[in-house]
Design an enzyme around this catalytic site. Structure first.
Site, PDB file in Angstrom:
ATOM      1  N   MET A 275       0.849  -1.191   0.000  1.00 49.30           N
ATOM      2  CA  MET A 275       0.000   0.000   0.000  1.00 49.30           C
ATOM      3  C   MET A 275       0.879   1.234   0.000  1.00 49.30           C
ATOM      4  O   MET A 275       1.822   1.346   0.786  1.00 49.30           O
ATOM      5  CB  MET A 275      -0.922   0.008   1.225  1.00 49.30           C
ATOM      6  CG  MET A 275      -1.907   1.160   1.253  1.00 49.30           C
ATOM      7  SD  MET A 275      -3.089   1.049  -0.105  1.00 49.30           S
ATOM      8  CE  MET A 275      -3.435   2.786  -0.349  1.00 49.30           C
ATOM      9  N   GLU A 276       0.502   2.209  -0.847  1.00 48.02           N
ATOM     10  CA  GLU A 276       1.350   3.345  -1.170  1.00 48.02           C
ATOM     11  C   GLU A 276       1.251   4.500  -0.201  1.00 48.02           C
ATOM     12  O   GLU A 276       1.336   5.674  -0.618  1.00 48.02           O
ATOM     13  CB  GLU A 276       1.007   3.844  -2.576  1.00 48.02           C
ATOM     14  CG  GLU A 276      -0.379   4.472  -2.729  1.00 48.02           C
ATOM     15  CD  GLU A 276      -1.478   3.525  -3.170  1.00 48.02           C
ATOM     16  OE1 GLU A 276      -2.510   4.001  -3.672  1.00 48.02           O
ATOM     17  OE2 GLU A 276      -1.307   2.305  -3.006  1.00 48.02           O
ATOM     18  N   GLU A 308       4.637   0.738  -5.970  1.00 44.42           N
ATOM     19  CA  GLU A 308       4.233   1.616  -4.868  1.00 44.42           C
ATOM     20  C   GLU A 308       4.944   2.964  -4.951  1.00 44.42           C
ATOM     21  O   GLU A 308       4.361   4.005  -4.633  1.00 44.42           O
ATOM     22  CB  GLU A 308       4.515   0.950  -3.523  1.00 44.42           C
ATOM     23  CG  GLU A 308       3.841  -0.397  -3.321  1.00 44.42           C
ATOM     24  CD  GLU A 308       2.353  -0.363  -3.599  1.00 44.42           C
ATOM     25  OE1 GLU A 308       1.684   0.630  -3.245  1.00 44.42           O
ATOM     26  OE2 GLU A 308       1.838  -1.341  -4.180  1.00 44.42           O
TER      27      GLU A 308
END
Length: 861
Positions: A275-276, A308
Site C-alpha cells: 500500500m502506497e 508503490e
C-alpha cells in the site's frame, strides 16, 4: 450498519459542501499490550480534531467513524450527545458554520481482519505488532474523518505507545515523554494515512540527488519488519531497488519526491501486496524470504516496490476524485512498476513476466460477466473494493503500454510531467489526463479513450495465411473478433512475426511488420511475398492487449517444437496463447499438459516456468475430463519428478520443479520420496530442504493421510513462528477426513475467532482437488450461508470467504444449478456479493466447457 457503504452521490454532495483544512489525530495504543479489559473487542482511544469549512452555513452533513463507542463529540465548542448523533458508522453534523471545528473522542477497535488498526501477536516471542491498512475506506475505523479521496487535508498525528516501542507515520516523528509526535503531512487523502507501531526491527539508509539547478534532495530511507524475520531480511536489496527507482522516477517525472522520508514496512497478516502510504509504504511480510526462492520472486518484489513508488506521484500527489477513476493510479503504477524494473534494475526481462503473468490476470478478469471498462462505474464503496482487479491493474497497464506506442514515450512522459505540476495535491478525472496527453502528442485522445478505457472485453486476433503456388505468402491478414457480450472492435498497433527453422533446427523470426489493425480484417501488405512461415505470431513483441490465436500450421509447429523458439518473449507469448486456448475450450487440456511436459524443461525464464507449472496444475484440476483427471495428475507428477532429478544441482529450475513435484505428488512412490527428503533418508544433489520447502513437502503427505496432527505439531515445534503457524493451520485443514472438513468450515463460517491470515490458510487447506468427495456436502451449505456471511463480516473477510469457499471442486452441474437458483432467488442481494457468485459460476461453466472439449479429444482420437 446504516451508512457504512458510502455512495458516490453522497460523496459528491459532501465534497461540494465541505473543504477540509486539517486534522489532528491523537491515538493511545498502550492498550495493545497486557490483558484485555472487559468482554467486548479490545479498543484504543482515538481523539480527532477536524477543522473544515462549509460553503452553505446552516447545512447538514456527516463525518465517518466505525467504532464500538464514542465518548464525546463537540462541534464548534458545542457538546453533542454521542447517542443521538452517532449511529455506528456516521456522526450527524447539523447547523454547520462557515468555519468549523469537530472534536471526536472515541474507543476504536483493534482489528484481526487486516482492516483498520491491525493487531498481531507473534507466536514466536509474544511481541505485539500494529499497523494500519485503509484502502478504500477503513481509516474511519481508526479516527473520525471525511472518508473520501477528494477531501484532502494535512494531517498531524500523535501516538502514545507502550514503553520500548517505536512508532512510524507518514511524517518524520520524535518521541518525548512517551508520546510520538509526527510532522504535518502535505494535503493527502484519508486512505493513505498510516501508523505502524511495535518492537519492529528497523534499518536505515539514505538517498541523495543533486538536480541540474544545484538543489540537493535528501531522502531518509528506512525498512522494518518483525524481529523474528530480521535474520532473513535482505534490506540491502530493498534499498538498492529503492534507490534505483528514485533515480528512475526523478529522471522521468521531473518532480522531486514530495513526501520527505521513505520508510518501507513489511508487516504480518497483510491482505494486499502493498500500500502506497506516502512516506510509509506497507508490504506483506512474505516479501521477506525465509528460504531459497527463484529470481522470479526477487523480480516480483522489485516490481511491487517500484509500483508503490510510482504511486507517490500517480495516486498520492495527484489523486482521483472518486473510485471511478481508480485506474488513474493503479493502471499507471502497474505499468510504471514494470517500465522502471526494466529501465532501472537488474530485471531486464520484466516485460516477459508482464506478458505472461500480469496479462493472464487481465484476460481472465476481462472474460468474466463482471468485466467492466477500465474507467468503471463505481456506485459505492463495495463496488470500489471489488474493482481492485485484473482490469484496473493489469488490463489498464497493458493499455497504457499500448498508449506509449501510440503517442510515443517522450510525449507520454511529458504528459505525465505536466499532469503532476498542474494537479499537485489535487484530485483529477479522466479528462484531466487526456487533455495533457493531447497537448503533448497532438493526437485526439477521445477516440482512443472510448475504445480502450470506456468499453469492456478483450478482442481475439487470428492470422490468415494464403500461400502462392511457389510457396510464398500471397496474402497475410489479421482477423479481429469480439465476444457477443462485448462486440467492440478496437484499433490495435501490432507486430506480426514470421518464424521458420534454421538449418540447426532453431525456430527464429525472419520477417516482421507493424500494422494498425482496425475492423474485422486487416491485410498486412508488407509481408506479401515473404517465404512461407512455419509459425505466424500476431502481437509479436506484445505491443497490444488482445488474445491471439494460431492458424492450423502454426499450432502444429508449436505442438512439435515450441521449445525450439529461441526468443524468450516469443515463447512466453506462445505459451500464453496456448493457455488461453485451453481456457476457451479450443485446445484439450491433455494436449496442453503434453506440450508442457515436453517443452517446459527447455524454458530459460524461471518466471515463465513457474507460471507453466501453475497452468498445468490448473488444467488437470479444472479443465481435464473427469475420467482422465487421475491419469493427467499422474503424468504431471511423473514429469515433475523426472525434471527434478534431471535439473542442475542447486539451480533455480531444480527448486521450481521440487515445489511443483510437491504440489502434484499423489502416488505412494512420490509421497515416499517426499517423506524421505523430509526425514533425510533420501537426498537429491544440490537440493537444500529448508524450512519453507519442508512445509511444502509436508502438505501433500497430510493430504494423502501420511502425516497426522502429531507430525504437524512436531513440525510447528521445529518452526514455532508466525509463518510456521500459518503452514500448520493450512495442513490441519487439508487432512482427509469428514470431521476435519466440518471443523475447518465451522472455524471460517460460524466463528470470527481466526485472524484474516489464519482464515485464509484454513480455506486453502479445506479445498483439496483430491478430496472432492469430502467437499460435496458443502455446495448446499455454501449457498445457505453466504448472505449471512456478507452481512455479518467485514468486507475483506466476507470477500475472502465467499470467493474462497465457492464450490468449484464439487459436482459442476449440480453447483451451476445451485448458483443459478441462488442468483434467481436473491436478485436484491448486495451487488458485490452477486458479483462474486457470478464470477465463481462463470469460472465453473468455463471449466465444464473445457472438460467437454478434453473428453471429445478422446472420442475423436
Amino acid at each position: 450498519m446504516p451508512g457504512e457503504n458510502l455512495s458516490r452521490d453522497e460523496a459528491r454532495e459532501r465534497a461540494a459542501l465541505l473543504s477540509v483544512d486539517g486534522y489532528d489525530v491523537s491515538l493511545d495504543l498502550r492498550s495493545a499490550v497486557g490483558d484485555q479489559v472487559g468482554d467486548g473487542p479490545r479498543t484504543f482511544r482515538s481523539v480527532t480534531t477536524i477543522r473544515f469549512r462549509c460553503n452553505e452555513p446552516g447545512a447538514t452533513s456527516f463525518a465517518d467513524l466505525i467504532a464500538p463507542s464514542v465518548t464525546a463529540v463537540s462541534l464548534n465548542g458545542r457538546d453533542l450527545d454521542p447517542g443521538a448523533v452517532f449511529d455506528g458508522s456516521r456522526i450527524a453534523l447539523e447547523d454547520l458554520a462557515a468555519d468549523n471545528e469537530l472534536v471526536v473522542d472515541a474507543q476504536c477497535a483493534y482489528s484481526r481482519t487486516g482492516e483498520g488498526m491491525h493487531r498481531f501477536v507473534d507466536p514466536e516471542d509474544g511481541e505485539v505488532y500494529l499497523y494500519t491498512q485503509y484502502e478504500p475506506a477503513d481509516s474511519r475505523r481508526v479516527f473520525a474523518n471525511f472518508e473520501q479521496p477528494d477531501l484532502k487535508a494535512p494531517f498531524r498525528f500523535e501516538v502514545r505507545a507502550p514503553q520500548g516501542w517505536v512508532v512510524w507515520s507518514n511524517g518524520v516523528g520524535a518521541e518525548s515523554d512517551g508520546v510520538w509526535r509526527f510532522a504535518e503531512t502535505k494535503p493527502i487523502s484519508t486512505y493513505i494515512t498510516c501508523v505502524v507501531a511495535g518492537p519492529y526491527h528497523y534499518v536505515t539508509d539514505s538517498y541523495e540527488r543533486v538536480f541540474e539547478d544545484g538543489t540537493r534532495l535528501e531522502i531518509p530511507l528506512g525498512a522494518l519488519c518483525r524481529k523474528g524475520l530480521a535474520p532473513h531480511f535482505d534490506s540491502d536489496d530493498v534499498f538498492l531497488v529503492t534507490k534505483q527507482g528514485l533515480d528512475f522516477f526523478h529522471d522521468h517525472f521531473d518532480y522531486p519526491y514530495p513526501f520527505g522520508k521513505y520508510d518501507q514496512a513489511f508487516v504480518p497478516e497483510y491482505n494486499l501486496g502493498a500500500m502506497e502510504n506516502p512516506g510509509l509504504v506497507t508490504f506483506r511480510e512474505e516479501f521477506i524470504f525465509r528460504g531459497k526462492v527463484t529470481q522470479a520472486s526477487y523480480e516480483g518484489r522489485a516490481n511491487v516496490i517500484l509500483h508503490e513508488m510510482a504511486h507517490m506521484w500517480f495516486g498520492d500527489l495527484v489523486t482521483m476524485v472518486w473510485w471511478d477513476d481508480l485506474w488513474l493510479k493503479e493502471s499507471f503504477a502497474d505499468f510504471m512498476g514494470t517500465f522502471a524494473n526494466v529501465g532501472a534494475t537488474r530485471f531486464k526481462d520484466a516485460w516477459i513476466t508482464f506478458a505472461n503473468r500480469r496479462k493472464a490476470w487481465a484476460y481472465r478478469a476481462d472474460q468474466l460477466p463482471s468485466t467492466h471498462p477500465i474507467t468503471a462505474d463505481i456506485r459505492d464503496l463495495q463496488d470500489a473494493k471489488l474493482n481492485f482487479d485484473g482490469i484496473t491493474y493489469a488490463k489498464g497497464a497493458s493499455v497504457l503500454k499500448q498508449l506509449v506506442a501510440y503517442v510515443g514515450q517522450d510525449a507520454f512522459l511529458e504528459g505525465a510531467r505536466r499532469y503532476f505540476k498542474r494537479h499537485a495535491y489535487g484530485n483529477t478525472r479522466l479528462d484531466d489526463l487526456l487533455s495533457v496527453l493531447e497537448e503533448t502528442s497532438g493526437r485526439d485522445m477521445g477516440a482512443w479513450a472510448r475504445s480502450w478505457l470506456q468499453t469492456a472485453g478483450v478482442n481475439s486476433l487470428t492470422p490468415q495465411v494464403l500461400l502462392s503456388a511457389e510457396g510464398r505468402v500471397d496474402e497475410l491478414a489479421v482477423v479481429q473478433e469480439a465476444a457477443e457480450s462485448h462486440p467492440e472492435l478496437r484499433p490495435h498497433r501490432v507486430a506480426v512475426g514470421l518464424y521458420r527453422r534454421t538449418p540447426e533446427g532453431a525456430l527464429e523470426r525472419y520477417a516482421r511488420a507493424e500494422v494498425d489493425v482496425d475492423g474485422p480484417r486487416t491485410v498486412v501488405a508488407e509481408l506479401a511475398g515473404a517465404e512461407a512461415p512455419e509459425l505466424v505470431l500476431v502481437n509479436d513483441d506484445d505491443l497490444t492487449y488482445c488474445k491471439t490465436r494460431f492458424d492450423a500450421g502454426s499450432l502444429e509447429t508449436l505442438k512439435s517444437g515450441l521449445g525450439d523458439l529461441t526468443d524468450p518473449l516469443a515463447r512466453a507469448l506462445c505459451w500464453s496463447t496456448l493457455w488461453n486456448m485451453t481456457r476457451d475450450a479450443l485446445l484439450p487440456a491433455r494436449e496442453f499438459i503434453d506440450i508442457v511436459l515436453r517443452f517446459a524443461r527447455r524454458e530459460s525464464d524461471i518466471g515463465v516456468l513457474q507460471m507453466l507449472h501453475a497452468w498445468a496444475e490448473s488444467a488437470v484440476v479444472h479443465y481435464a475430463a473427469p475420467e482422465w483427471r487421475e491419469r493427467g495428475a499422474g503424468l504431471l507428477a511423473e514429469g515433475a519428478e523426472r525434471e527434478l532429478l534431471a535439473a542442475g544441482p542447486g539451480s533455480e529450475q531444480q527448486l521450481a520443479w521440487a515445489r511443483f513435484f510437491a504440489r502434484t505428488a499423489e502416488s505412494r512412490t512420490g509421497l515416499d520420496l517426499l517423506q524421505g527428503l523430509l526425514d533425510g533418508t533420501a537426498t537429491i544433489d544440490g537440493l537444500e530442504v529448508d524450512q519453507e520447502l519442508r512445509w511444502a513437502f509436508l502438505q501433500p503427505l497430510t493430504v494423502g493421510g501420511l502425516a497426522d496432527e502429531k507430525a504437524l505439531a512436531a513440525e510447528l515445534a521445529r518452526d514455532d513462528t508466525a509463518s510456521g503457524k500459518r503452514h500448520q493451520v493450512r495442513c490441519l485443514a487439508a487432512r482427509p477426513s469428514e470431521a476435519v472438513k466440518a471443523q475447518a468450515w465451522a472455524q471460517v463460517v460460524e466463528s470470527d475467532a481466526l485472524s484474516n491470515a489464519l482464515a485464509e490458510a484454513t480455506i486453502s487447506g479445506f479445498n483439496q482437488p483430491s478430496q472432492r468427495h469430502l467437499l460435496e456436502p458443502y455446495t448446499e451449505k455454501y449457498f445457505a450461508v453466504i448472505e449471512r456471511v456478507w452481512q455479518d463480516r467485514s468486507i475483506q473477510i466476507a470477500m475472502n470467504t465467499v470467493s474462497g469457499l465457492f464450490p468449484s471442486l464439487q459436482d459442476p452441474r449440480r453447483t451451476l444449478d445451485a448458483a443459478d437458483a441462488w442468483l434467481a432467488a436473491h436478485e436484491d442481494a448486495a451487488p458485490a456479493l452477486r458479483r462474486l457468485v457470478l464470477e465463481g459460476r462463470d469460472d465453473l461453466a468455463r471449466a465444464l466447457r473445457g472438460q467437454e472439449c478434453d473428453a471429445q479429444a478422446v472420442n475423436h482420437g
